[in-house]
Motif scaffolding. Structure first.
Motif, PDB file in Angstrom:
ATOM      1  N   LEU A 108       0.840  -1.188   0.000  1.00 27.01           N
ATOM      2  CA  LEU A 108       0.000   0.000   0.000  1.00 27.01           C
ATOM      3  C   LEU A 108       0.878   1.241   0.000  1.00 27.01           C
ATOM      4  N   GLN A 109       0.405   2.264  -0.687  1.00 25.55           N
ATOM      5  CA  GLN A 109       1.188   3.494  -0.858  1.00 25.55           C
ATOM      6  C   GLN A 109       0.249   4.693  -0.780  1.00 25.55           C
ATOM      7  N   ILE A 110       0.697   5.705  -0.061  1.00 26.92           N
ATOM      8  CA  ILE A 110      -0.047   6.956   0.024  1.00 26.92           C
ATOM      9  C   ILE A 110       0.888   8.091  -0.359  1.00 26.92           C
ATOM     10  N   THR A 111       0.507   8.871  -1.342  1.00 25.18           N
ATOM     11  CA  THR A 111       1.269  10.070  -1.680  1.00 25.18           C
ATOM     12  C   THR A 111       0.422  11.302  -1.358  1.00 25.18           C
ATOM     13  N   ARG A 112       1.068  12.452  -1.387  1.00 21.61           N
ATOM     14  CA  ARG A 112       0.362  13.679  -0.999  1.00 21.61           C
ATOM     15  C   ARG A 112      -0.661  14.108  -2.049  1.00 21.61           C
ATOM     16  N   GLY A 113      -0.590  13.536  -3.243  1.00 18.94           N
ATOM     17  CA  GLY A 113      -1.559  13.866  -4.274  1.00 18.94           C
ATOM     18  C   GLY A 113      -1.029  14.892  -5.260  1.00 18.94           C
ATOM     19  N   SER A 114      -1.929  15.547  -5.966  1.00 24.05           N
ATOM     20  CA  SER A 114      -1.536  16.481  -7.035  1.00 24.05           C
ATOM     21  C   SER A 114      -2.268  17.806  -6.911  1.00 24.05           C
ATOM     22  N   THR A 115      -1.507  18.871  -7.151  1.00 23.50           N
ATOM     23  CA  THR A 115      -2.117  20.204  -7.252  1.00 23.50           C
ATOM     24  C   THR A 115      -2.202  20.654  -8.702  1.00 23.50           C
ATOM     25  N   GLY A 116      -1.688  19.825  -9.615  1.00 23.70           N
ATOM     26  CA  GLY A 116      -1.681  20.200 -11.022  1.00 23.70           C
ATOM     27  C   GLY A 116      -0.463  20.997 -11.428  1.00 23.70           C
ATOM     28  N   LYS A 117       0.485  21.179 -10.492  1.00 32.66           N
ATOM     29  CA  LYS A 117       1.715  21.894 -10.830  1.00 32.66           C
ATOM     30  C   LYS A 117       2.854  21.334  -9.992  1.00 32.66           C
ATOM     31  N   ARG A 118       4.087  21.654 -10.375  1.00 29.60           N
ATOM     32  CA  ARG A 118       5.262  21.221  -9.626  1.00 29.60           C
ATOM     33  C   ARG A 118       5.727  22.372  -8.747  1.00 29.60           C
ATOM     34  N   ASP A 119       5.619  22.180  -7.427  1.00 30.55           N
ATOM     35  CA  ASP A 119       5.973  23.219  -6.468  1.00 30.55           C
ATOM     36  C   ASP A 119       6.440  22.530  -5.197  1.00 30.55           C
ATOM     37  N   HIS A 120       7.648  22.872  -4.719  1.00 32.59           N
ATOM     38  CA  HIS A 120       8.178  22.222  -3.537  1.00 32.59           C
ATOM     39  C   HIS A 120       7.341  22.479  -2.287  1.00 32.59           C
ATOM     40  N   ALA A 121       6.658  23.599  -2.213  1.00 29.90           N
ATOM     41  CA  ALA A 121       5.885  23.933  -1.025  1.00 29.90           C
ATOM     42  C   ALA A 121       4.833  22.863  -0.756  1.00 29.90           C
ATOM     43  N   ILE A 122       4.694  22.478   0.518  1.00 27.23           N
ATOM     44  CA  ILE A 122       3.696  21.472   0.875  1.00 27.23           C
ATOM     45  C   ILE A 122       2.305  22.097   0.765  1.00 27.23           C
ATOM     46  N   PRO A 123       1.450  21.558  -0.098  1.00 22.27           N
ATOM     47  CA  PRO A 123       0.119  22.143  -0.285  1.00 22.27           C
ATOM     48  C   PRO A 123      -0.841  21.696   0.814  1.00 22.27           C
ATOM     49  N   THR A 124      -1.929  22.382   0.932  1.00 17.95           N
ATOM     50  CA  THR A 124      -2.992  22.011   1.870  1.00 17.95           C
ATOM     51  C   THR A 124      -4.286  21.803   1.085  1.00 17.95           C
ATOM     52  N   GLY A 125      -5.153  20.991   1.656  1.00 17.81           N
ATOM     53  CA  GLY A 125      -6.480  20.845   1.087  1.00 17.81           C
ATOM     54  C   GLY A 125      -6.565  20.027  -0.195  1.00 17.81           C
ATOM     55  N   ILE A 126      -5.558  19.182  -0.465  1.00 17.61           N
ATOM     56  CA  ILE A 126      -5.649  18.337  -1.653  1.00 17.61           C
ATOM     57  C   ILE A 126      -5.843  16.886  -1.230  1.00 17.61           C
TER      58      ILE A 126
END
Length: 302
Positions: A104-122
């Motif tokens: 099993l694998q969990i990734t942070r998901g996608s914001t639709g862009k490449r950005d090192h900053a950790i996103p929220t709400g995705i």
């Protein structure tokens, strides 16, 4: 029990499903965005859970380690225990009663862009699959394996079961180039673990493994070996293993969900002990095999 080849044929005939983001589907239908942070940054964690006789091995321990890894990378587990149980039971139910390996694998998901900053709400990407168990080579279990020591040049948070495994891949590859099956990693003069395993030595009759820290993965099989040693009154302790202790060890073992318990009989071209699996290893391998057989038979829960 069916062999790996028979399980492969059964698996193909059953067209096993995978789980991806709330849906069960054939593997070829699974799709993940190329903008997923797991693909772009290796921003995710994973677990490998053995399943013996249709029974999950130490599920609660694995899910707790998953929670710990997610917390360390500033994520919350997207599923609760009951949801994980339901998903895993449906997947392993495709091969009733068979020994399997759950990934099993969990990734942070996608914001639709490449950005090192950790996103929220995705939404995270959650992927689970099962495949027939592949056991350690019988000859290697009987005769032991060769290992080499290499500098532990990985990052400082090896306790996180992260999908970013390139350093481990390169270290294991270097070991194989030396004709060895595993690399024993040394950091600042102390052995930490194997490239793909936890480490044990036997010195003066005592079983020793490095204490849990940020420098090594807290192995589920490792913990069981310590429990079995205590149950059977074998002297054991968790303490740092210096290079000198490693070189002087009467026995060396490596453990993992896939290796189970395996003896190292040659280190850096020199025999460990008399060059064969030692007597304490033989006892521990027997205890581990008994525990596994009880789980397969449904006589213990995990």
């Amino acid at each position: 029990m069916a062999g790996v080849g028979e399980n492969d044929q059964t698996m193909q005939a059953a067209r096993p499903e995978i789980y991806l983001n709330g849906h069960f589907m054939p593997p070829q239908e699974g799709k993940v965005s190329v903008m997923d942070r797991g693909f772009l940054f290796g921003d995710g964690v994973y677990e490998v859970i053995p399943c013996y006789g249709g029974r999950l091995f130490r599920l609660e321990h694995h899910l707790q380690r998953l929670d710990n890894s997610l917390h360390a990378i500033r994520m919350q587990n997207p599923l609760d225990r009951a949801q994980w149980q339901a998903i895993l039971q449906r997947l392993i139910g495709q091969l009733p009663g068979a020994d399997q390996s759950i990934y099993l694998q969990i990734t942070r998901g996608s914001t639709g862009k490449r950005d090192h900053a950790i996103p929220t709400g995705i939404a995270p990407t959650v992927f689970v699959m099962t495949q027939p168990a592949v056991y350690p080579d019988a000859a290697a279990l009987a005769t032991g394996i060769k290992a080499v020591t290499l500098e532990d040049n990985r990052w400082l948070r090896c306790d996180i079961k992260a999908i970013t495994l390139l350093a481990n891949v390169l270290l294991r590859g270097e070991a194989m180039e030396h004709g060895a099956a595993e690399a024993i990693l040394v950091r600042n003069g102390y052995a930490t673990e194997g490239a793909t395993s936890n480490l044990f030595i036997v010195l003066a009759g005592e079983i020793i493994t490095p204490p849990k820290s940020d420098h090594l993965l807290p192995g589920i099989t490792r913990d069981l070996v310590l429990e079995l040693a205590q149950q059977h009154a074998l002297p054991c302790s968790e303490k740092e293993i210096s290079q000198q202790m490693l070189d002087s060890a009467d026995e060396i073992w490596v453990t993992s969900s896939t290796k189970e318990v395996m003896a190292v009989v040659e280190l850096d071209g020199r025999a460990v002990g008399n060059g064969t699996p030692g007597p304490i290893y033989t006892r521990m391998a027997g205890f581990y095999g008994e525990h596994k057989a009880l789980l397969q038979a449904g006589r213990i829960l995990s």
